[in-house]
Design a protein around this motif. Structure first.
Motif, PDB file in Angstrom:
ATOM      1  N   SER A 125     -13.487  49.235  75.470  1.00  0.00           N
ATOM      2  CA  SER A 125     -13.745  50.353  74.672  1.00  0.00           C
ATOM      3  C   SER A 125     -12.858  50.537  73.543  1.00  0.00           C
ATOM      4  CB  SER A 125     -13.739  51.697  75.508  1.00  0.00           C
ATOM      5  OG  SER A 125     -12.433  51.657  75.955  1.00  0.00           O
ATOM      6  N   SER A 126     -11.636  49.908  73.599  1.00  0.00           N
ATOM      7  CA  SER A 126     -10.436  49.957  72.694  1.00  0.00           C
ATOM      8  C   SER A 126     -10.673  48.980  71.737  1.00  0.00           C
ATOM      9  CB  SER A 126      -9.136  49.857  73.408  1.00  0.00           C
ATOM     10  OG  SER A 126      -8.878  48.700  73.771  1.00  0.00           O
ATOM     11  N   VAL A 127     -11.506  47.943  72.042  1.00  0.00           N
ATOM     12  CA  VAL A 127     -11.661  46.747  71.006  1.00  0.00           C
ATOM     13  C   VAL A 127     -13.097  46.958  70.174  1.00  0.00           C
ATOM     14  CG1 VAL A 127     -12.235  44.410  70.914  1.00  0.00           C
ATOM     15  CG2 VAL A 127     -10.606  45.081  72.662  1.00  0.00           C
ATOM     16  N   LEU A 128     -13.884  47.556  70.863  1.00  0.00           N
ATOM     17  CA  LEU A 128     -15.425  47.823  70.385  1.00  0.00           C
ATOM     18  C   LEU A 128     -15.232  49.493  70.047  1.00  0.00           C
ATOM     19  CD1 LEU A 128     -17.782  45.944  72.526  1.00  0.00           C
ATOM     20  CD2 LEU A 128     -16.882  45.177  70.223  1.00  0.00           C
ATOM     21  N   ARG A 129     -15.198  49.954  69.078  1.00  0.00           N
ATOM     22  CA  ARG A 129     -14.790  51.226  68.630  1.00  0.00           C
ATOM     23  C   ARG A 129     -16.276  52.053  68.229  1.00  0.00           C
ATOM     24  NH1 ARG A 129      -9.689  49.199  65.808  1.00  0.00           N
ATOM     25  NH2 ARG A 129      -8.346  49.376  67.533  1.00  0.00           N
ATOM     26  N   SER A 130     -17.267  51.686  68.879  1.00  0.00           N
ATOM     27  CA  SER A 130     -18.516  52.503  68.178  1.00  0.00           C
ATOM     28  C   SER A 130     -18.862  53.359  69.190  1.00  0.00           C
ATOM     29  CB  SER A 130     -19.938  51.457  68.178  1.00  0.00           C
ATOM     30  OG  SER A 130     -20.137  50.993  69.359  1.00  0.00           O
ATOM     31  N   THR A 131     -19.518  54.487  68.665  1.00  0.00           N
ATOM     32  CA  THR A 131     -19.857  55.625  69.692  1.00  0.00           C
ATOM     33  C   THR A 131     -20.753  55.110  70.989  1.00  0.00           C
ATOM     34  OG1 THR A 131     -19.956  57.006  67.629  1.00  0.00           O
ATOM     35  CG2 THR A 131     -21.056  57.896  69.527  1.00  0.00           C
ATOM     36  N   LYS A 132     -21.554  53.871  70.483  1.00  0.00           N
ATOM     37  CA  LYS A 132     -22.354  53.546  71.435  1.00  0.00           C
ATOM     38  C   LYS A 132     -21.458  53.020  72.430  1.00  0.00           C
ATOM     39  CE  LYS A 132     -26.110  52.015  73.260  1.00  0.00           C
ATOM     40  NZ  LYS A 132     -27.315  52.425  73.924  1.00  0.00           N
ATOM     41  N   ALA A 133     -20.563  51.962  72.321  1.00  0.00           N
ATOM     42  CA  ALA A 133     -19.706  51.459  73.129  1.00  0.00           C
ATOM     43  C   ALA A 133     -19.029  52.429  74.296  1.00  0.00           C
ATOM     44  CB  ALA A 133     -18.452  50.728  72.318  1.00  0.00           C
ATOM     45  N   ILE A 134     -18.603  53.521  73.489  1.00  0.00           N
ATOM     46  CA  ILE A 134     -17.847  54.720  74.250  1.00  0.00           C
ATOM     47  C   ILE A 134     -18.840  55.340  75.192  1.00  0.00           C
ATOM     48  CG2 ILE A 134     -16.851  56.973  74.277  1.00  0.00           C
ATOM     49  CD1 ILE A 134     -15.702  55.903  71.392  1.00  0.00           C
ATOM     50  N   LYS A 135     -19.849  55.464  75.112  1.00  0.00           N
ATOM     51  CA  LYS A 135     -20.985  56.109  75.834  1.00  0.00           C
ATOM     52  C   LYS A 135     -21.339  55.119  77.027  1.00  0.00           C
ATOM     53  CE  LYS A 135     -23.260  59.175  72.728  1.00  0.00           C
ATOM     54  NZ  LYS A 135     -24.251  59.755  71.826  1.00  0.00           N
ATOM     55  N   VAL A 136     -21.605  53.909  76.737  1.00  0.00           N
ATOM     56  CA  VAL A 136     -21.748  52.717  77.609  1.00  0.00           C
ATOM     57  C   VAL A 136     -20.588  52.421  78.353  1.00  0.00           C
ATOM     58  CG1 VAL A 136     -22.213  50.430  77.883  1.00  0.00           C
ATOM     59  CG2 VAL A 136     -23.628  51.722  75.981  1.00  0.00           C
ATOM     60  N   ASN A 137     -19.293  52.593  77.992  1.00  0.00           N
ATOM     61  CA  ASN A 137     -18.254  52.139  78.979  1.00  0.00           C
ATOM     62  C   ASN A 137     -18.175  53.557  79.840  1.00  0.00           C
ATOM     63  OD1 ASN A 137     -17.450  49.859  77.963  1.00  0.00           O
ATOM     64  ND2 ASN A 137     -15.422  50.555  77.174  1.00  0.00           N
ATOM     65  N   ILE A 138     -18.360  54.623  79.575  1.00  0.00           N
ATOM     66  CA  ILE A 138     -18.227  55.965  80.486  1.00  0.00           C
ATOM     67  C   ILE A 138     -19.301  55.709  81.740  1.00  0.00           C
ATOM     68  CG2 ILE A 138     -18.757  58.353  80.670  1.00  0.00           C
ATOM     69  CD1 ILE A 138     -17.576  58.469  77.737  1.00  0.00           C
ATOM     70  N   SER A 139     -20.628  55.315  81.246  1.00  0.00           N
ATOM     71  CA  SER A 139     -21.452  55.115  82.248  1.00  0.00           C
ATOM     72  C   SER A 139     -21.114  53.859  83.325  1.00  0.00           C
ATOM     73  CB  SER A 139     -22.785  54.785  81.512  1.00  0.00           C
ATOM     74  OG  SER A 139     -23.309  56.007  80.920  1.00  0.00           O
ATOM     75  N   ILE A 140     -20.557  53.023  82.586  1.00  0.00           N
ATOM     76  CA  ILE A 140     -20.061  51.677  83.470  1.00  0.00           C
ATOM     77  C   ILE A 140     -19.079  52.168  84.410  1.00  0.00           C
ATOM     78  CG2 ILE A 140     -19.141  49.349  83.551  1.00  0.00           C
ATOM     79  CD1 ILE A 140     -20.748  48.875  80.824  1.00  0.00           C
ATOM     80  N   MET A 141     -18.296  52.948  83.917  1.00  0.00           N
ATOM     81  CA  MET A 141     -17.109  53.404  84.577  1.00  0.00           C
ATOM     82  C   MET A 141     -17.567  54.255  85.734  1.00  0.00           C
ATOM     83  SD  MET A 141     -14.385  51.974  83.761  1.00  0.00           S
ATOM     84  CE  MET A 141     -15.337  50.741  83.014  1.00  0.00           C
TER      85      MET A 141
ATOM     86  N   LEU B 102     -19.241  40.035  70.262  1.00  0.00           N
ATOM     87  CA  LEU B 102     -18.540  40.921  71.373  1.00  0.00           C
ATOM     88  C   LEU B 102     -17.221  39.649  71.635  1.00  0.00           C
ATOM     89  CD1 LEU B 102     -18.909  42.861  74.087  1.00  0.00           C
ATOM     90  CD2 LEU B 102     -18.982  40.730  75.079  1.00  0.00           C
ATOM     91  N   ASN B 103     -17.460  38.564  72.038  1.00  0.00           N
ATOM     92  CA  ASN B 103     -16.507  37.539  72.164  1.00  0.00           C
ATOM     93  C   ASN B 103     -15.595  37.459  70.838  1.00  0.00           C
ATOM     94  OD1 ASN B 103     -17.490  37.176  74.809  1.00  0.00           O
ATOM     95  ND2 ASN B 103     -19.089  35.485  74.191  1.00  0.00           N
ATOM     96  N   GLN B 104     -15.870  37.376  69.869  1.00  0.00           N
ATOM     97  CA  GLN B 104     -15.033  37.320  68.633  1.00  0.00           C
ATOM     98  C   GLN B 104     -13.932  38.455  68.835  1.00  0.00           C
ATOM     99  OE1 GLN B 104     -17.483  37.124  65.250  1.00  0.00           O
ATOM    100  NE2 GLN B 104     -17.787  35.080  65.327  1.00  0.00           N
ATOM    101  N   ALA B 105     -14.391  39.661  69.192  1.00  0.00           N
ATOM    102  CA  ALA B 105     -13.595  40.880  69.243  1.00  0.00           C
ATOM    103  C   ALA B 105     -12.380  40.619  70.307  1.00  0.00           C
ATOM    104  CB  ALA B 105     -14.526  42.306  69.465  1.00  0.00           C
ATOM    105  N   VAL B 106     -13.003  40.046  71.351  1.00  0.00           N
ATOM    106  CA  VAL B 106     -12.253  40.064  72.617  1.00  0.00           C
ATOM    107  C   VAL B 106     -11.179  38.839  72.147  1.00  0.00           C
ATOM    108  CG1 VAL B 106     -12.092  39.045  74.974  1.00  0.00           C
ATOM    109  CG2 VAL B 106     -14.055  40.725  74.149  1.00  0.00           C
ATOM    110  N   LYS B 107     -11.353  37.918  71.595  1.00  0.00           N
ATOM    111  CA  LYS B 107     -10.569  36.595  71.151  1.00  0.00           C
ATOM    112  C   LYS B 107      -9.659  37.345  70.163  1.00  0.00           C
ATOM    113  CE  LYS B 107     -13.517  32.907  72.547  1.00  0.00           C
ATOM    114  NZ  LYS B 107     -14.555  31.824  72.057  1.00  0.00           N
ATOM    115  N   ARG B 108      -9.930  37.912  69.347  1.00  0.00           N
ATOM    116  CA  ARG B 108      -8.948  38.692  68.409  1.00  0.00           C
ATOM    117  C   ARG B 108      -8.069  39.674  68.978  1.00  0.00           C
ATOM    118  NH1 ARG B 108     -13.545  39.420  64.842  1.00  0.00           N
ATOM    119  NH2 ARG B 108     -13.907  41.519  65.686  1.00  0.00           N
TER     120      ARG B 108
END
Length: 170
Positions: A92-108, A35-41
């Motif tokens: 959600s724009s950095v992590l493009r998995s289906t799981k990331a999208i679903k989790v982001n919606i719930s967190i929002m 996660l942190n590597q994706a953010v740093k990129r």
């Protein structure tokens, strides 16, 4: 995971509600390092008001609250990153998995629910303050009467215990 469960992961740091990187990595089912590597990129997507690294003082505070484990118990060597609501949305724009999208919606949705709850709390607090103001003025007379009665009771107790003057008639 339901909205109620996400609320317990959100902490208040620097007067901002945030999620820590290791909580997010658990939710997204990726390693914290990944996660942190994706953010740093993609650092240009995460300004200071979206994400920040915790200070040593903040880390110690969270360790004392058992939010972060100590190094002796397998804790981290570097301070974690904290993501604000906007930072989580940007993930959600950095992590493009289906799981990331679903989790982001719930967190929002969780952040929105918490904000609504805060608005209700502020309204309730205002109503309580107004009620206190009106009842204090109404009961001022009652408090004065009670003070008077208490002072009269003290006077009568003193009168009963004083030495009488004059002759006793049997």
């Amino acid at each position: 995971m339901e909205i109620q469960n996400y609320k317990f992961l959100i902490v208040n740091l620097r007067n901002t509600k945030v999620l820590l990187d290791f909580h997010l990595s658990n939710l997204y089912e990726v390693e914290t390092r990944v996660l942190n590597q994706a953010v740093k990129r993609n650092l240009e997507r995460f300004p200071e008001d979206f994400m920040f690294q915790l200070s040593q003082e903040e880390v110690q505070h969270l360790i004392s609250q058992n939010v972060i484990s100590t190094k002796q118990h397998g804790g981290r060597r570097r301070a974690p990153y904290a993501f604000t609501e906007q930072g989580v949305a940007m993930l959600s724009s950095v992590l493009r998995s289906t799981k990331a999208i679903k989790v982001n919606i719930s967190i929002m949705r969780t952040f929105v629910a918490m904000r609504k709850q805060g608005i209700n709390y502020d309204a309730l607090l205002d109503k309580i303050k107004n009620l206190e103001d009106t009842t204090d003025s109404r009961f001022e007379d009652v408090f004065q009467a009670l003070d008077y009665l208490i002072s009269e009771k003290i006077k009568t107790d003193k009168q009963k215990n004083r030495k009488r003057i004059g002759f006793d008639i049997d």
